[in-house]
Design a protein around this motif. Structure first.
Motif, short mmCIF file in Angstrom:
data_model
loop_
_atom_site.label_atom_id
_atom_site.label_comp_id
_atom_site.label_asym_id
_atom_site.label_seq_id
_atom_site.Cartn_x
_atom_site.Cartn_y
_atom_site.Cartn_z
N GLY A 1 0.80 -1.22 0.00
CA GLY A 1 0.00 0.00 0.00
C GLY A 1 0.83 1.27 0.00
O GLY A 1 2.06 1.24 0.04
N ARG A 2 0.17 2.40 -0.04
CA ARG A 2 0.81 3.70 0.04
C ARG A 2 0.90 4.13 1.50
O ARG A 2 0.02 3.81 2.30
CB ARG A 2 0.02 4.74 -0.77
CG ARG A 2 0.05 4.53 -2.28
CD ARG A 2 -0.69 5.64 -3.01
NE ARG A 2 -2.12 5.68 -2.67
CZ ARG A 2 -2.68 6.58 -1.88
NH1 ARG A 2 -1.94 7.52 -1.31
NH2 ARG A 2 -3.97 6.55 -1.64
N HIS A 3 1.94 4.86 1.81
CA HIS A 3 2.17 5.31 3.18
C HIS A 3 0.95 6.05 3.73
O HIS A 3 0.45 7.00 3.11
CB HIS A 3 3.40 6.21 3.20
CG HIS A 3 3.74 6.74 4.56
ND1 HIS A 3 3.75 5.96 5.69
CD2 HIS A 3 4.08 8.01 4.97
CE1 HIS A 3 4.09 6.70 6.74
NE2 HIS A 3 4.28 7.94 6.33
N SER B 1 -2.86 0.00 4.09
CA SER B 1 -1.40 -0.13 3.99
C SER B 1 -0.90 -0.93 5.18
O SER B 1 -1.41 -0.80 6.30
CB SER B 1 -0.73 1.24 3.91
OG SER B 1 -1.10 2.04 5.03
#
Length: 340
Positions: A108-110, A115
Motif C-alpha cells: 500500500g501507500r504510506h 497499507s
C-alpha cells in the motif's frame, strides 16, 4: 478490596500546546520516506545527532544512555563479524544486541487505508532477525492502517507476531484509535498465549485518554476519569485511572489509582495477593528508611517519574519545533548508509 493510590503534584501543560504537539506528530508521520525495499530511511547522521542533543535538552531522551546502547550495538556487531567459535545461545544473544529497530512499508501507500507495515529488528546487514525459539512469539509486529484522517478519526490495527500472510494466530493484537474532534485516544488489546488452558492464558484490556475530559477536570467542570485502563482476565479485573484537579500555583494534582478485584472463587486469593504486595512495599520503605541503603523506594521512584514529567512539561512549548525539524529531516532522508 485493597486499592493502591498515589497523588502527584506536576507541572501543567497548556491545551493549545498539546494541540500543536499532536499536529507536529502527524507531520512527522507524513514526513517518513522509504527505500526500494520499503524500509524507513533515517535522517542523515549529522541531523540525527543534532535532534538527539535537542531531545536530551528537553528531557525526552537520555543522551548518555542512548550512546551507551549504540556502543553496545557496535561492539556486538564487531564480535559477530569476527566469526569466532561460540555457542548457538551466545550467537543469538549477540544478534539481538546488534539489532536495530526498523519499520518497513510492505504493502500500500504510506498512511493510506489498508497499507501494511512491519516493525522488526534488523541485523547490521539489514536482515530481519528471526527468533531462535518460535515459541517466544517475536518475529515482528504487524501494523495495518484502517483509517487515516488527521482532522477526523485515525486507527491502526496491530498484531504480534505479524499475522498477515501467515497461518498462525498472533499472540497479541488490537487497535489504536485517535478521534481528533473528540480529543480521544483509545488503545484496545487482547492477549492469548499459546499452550493449554486458554482461559488462563487469555486477557484483554483498553486504555482511554480524553484530552477534553482532562482539561474539564482541571478547570472544575467535571470530566470524571479522563485517563483510564481496564483489563480483564479469568481470575481478576483491573481498573486504573488518573484523576486530575487544579493544584497550587497553576500546577496539576493528579491522583493515580489501581484497583484489582478477583472474580468468583478467585476473589479471596486475589485480595490476599494484593494485600501481600502492599505490605511488601511498605516493609521495603521502612527497611530502606531504617538502614539508609540508598535504594529508592517505590514512592521515591514514583516521585522521580513526576520530576521527569516536570522537565518535559516545562519544555512542552518547544516540542513542536523539534518535531517539525524531525519531520523535515525524515522528508529529506536519502538511501541508508549504515546503522545510526
Amino acid at each position: 478490596m485493597p486499592r493502591l493510590s498515589h497523588t502527584f503534584d506536576i507541572t501543567a501543560v497548556d491545551r493549545e500546546v498539546v494541540g500543536r504537539i499532536v499536529s507536529a506528530l502527524h507531520e512527522v508521520a507524513r514526513g517518513c520516506r522509504f527505500d526500494g525495499r520499503g524500509w524507513l530511511l533515517p535522517p542523515d547522521p549529522e541531523s540525527w545527532e543534532r535532534l538527539v542533543a535537542r531531545a536530551d535538552e528537553l528531557g525526552l531522551v537520555d543522551r548518555e544512555s542512548a550512546e551507551e546502547l549504540r556502543e553496545e550495538r557496535r561492539a556486538a556487531a564487531a564480535r559477530l563479524r569476527e566469526g569466532s567459535p561460540r555457542t548457538e545461545a551466545e550467537t543469538d544473544e549477540l544478534e539481538v544486541a546488534a539489532a536495530e529497530l526498523a519499520l518497513q512499508l510492505q504493502t500500500g501507500r504510506h498512511l493510506a487505508p489498508r497499507s501494511h507495515y512491519l516493525v522488526a529488528e534488523l541485523s547490521p546487514e539489514g536482515v530481519p532477525v528471526e527468533p531462535a525459539d518460535e515459541e517466544k512469539g517475536w518475529s515482528g509486529t504487524g501494523l495495518t492502517v484502517t483509517a487515516w484522517d488527521e482532522t477526523g478519526t485515525s486507527s491502526v490495527d496491530f498484531s504480534m507476531p505479524d499475522a498477515v500472510g501467515g497461518t498462525e494466530p498472533p499472540v497479541t493484537w488490537g487497535t489504536v484509535t485517535h478521534d481528533a474532534p473528540a480529543g480521544l485516544l483509545t488503545w484496545a488489546a487482547e492477549v492469548r498465549l499459546p499452550g493449554r488452558g486458554a482461559w488462563l492464558r487469555s486477557a484483554a484490556g483498553e486504555l482511554r485518554f480524553s484530552t477534553g475530559d482532562w482539561y474539564s477536570a482541571v478547570s472544575g467542570r467535571g470530566g470524571g476519569r479522563p485517563a483510564r485502563l481496564r483489563a480483564r482476565h479469568a481470575v481478576a479485573e483491573v481498573d486504573a485511572w488518573l484523576a486530575p484537579t487544579a493544584g497550587a500555583d497553576g500546577r496539576w494534582s493528579v491522583e493515580a489509582v489501581l484497583d484489582v478485584r478477583g472474580k468468583g472463587l478467585f476473589r479471596p486469593v486475589v485480595s490476599a495477593a494484593v494485600w501481600a504486595t502492599v505490605s511488601s512495599f511498605r516493609r521495603a520503605e521502612r527497611r530502606a528508611a531504617r538502614l539508609g541503603t540508598g535504594e529508592p523506594t517505590t514512592r521515591q521512584r514514583l516521585d522521580r517519574t513526576a520530576l521527569a514529567w516536570d522537565r518535559i512539561a516545562r519544555n512542552a512549548p518547544r516540542l513542536p519545533e523539534l518535531l517539525h525539524d524531525l519531520a523535515a529531516a525524515l522528508a529529506a532522508a536519502g538511501p541508508r548508509g549504515g546503522s545510526r
